[in-house]
Design an enzyme around this catalytic site. Sequence first.
Site, PDB file in Angstrom:
ATOM      1  CB  SER A 101       0.641  -0.785  -0.538  1.00  0.00           C
ATOM      2  OG  SER A 101       1.989  -0.757  -0.103  1.00  0.00           O
ATOM      3  CB  THR A 102       0.065  -5.851   0.502  1.00  0.00           C
ATOM      4  OG1 THR A 102      -1.337  -5.827   0.212  1.00  0.00           O
ATOM      5  CG2 THR A 102       0.409  -7.172   1.179  1.00  0.00           C
TER       6      THR A 102
END
Length: 206
Positions: free
Chosen positions: A16-17
């Site tokens: 994920s970011t």
Amino acid sequence: MDNSQAGTMVGYARVSTHDQNLGLQLDALNEIGSIKIFEEKASGAKTDRPQLGAALDYVRKGDVLVVWRLDRLGRSLADLVRIVSELEARGVGFRSIHESIDTTSSTGKLIFHIFASLAEFERDLIIDRTKAGLAAARERGAKPGRKPSLSSDQIEVVQHLHREGKQIKSIAEMFGVSRPTIYRVLESAAQSSVASSSGDAHAQLR
């Protein structure tokens, strides 16, 4: 769920970011007996997810694609429903460990039918908001249609409407953009799909 009856478990993990470590996802996927795991090292904020394409190409009828959480598979609810629906059409199951969803069970199928209804509702809301925004812009004397860009949600709706046979002219009018803009959106999506399929050719065959 009895894994022996569900087919081969094929895992998919994506960073994920905010979390670039796949460790937790890989541990969970290995724990349930995934025989092969496709690891996406890019965050997936953009449309290019080559390892997802490889995973989707790899699974066969009777297999189950497994993710740690739903948001690892789809960028949006509509995207998630589209992917799982395509898997279902091919006879491939889907399982999300964190949410305890398993489409090989009757309960899991029911949950995804609800998700599909929500995704359709979401598409309708986007269209309604777009129409309302265009109407407000016209009242202010603005000239909608000059801005060539569409949001990622709107692009997904455009693709959905096109797949359902909606005319390009109608879609363009609905979003207040030109027909060339819609053509570019669809062409870009097609090119992304071709690029993903090209990467799939290097995936291990079974």
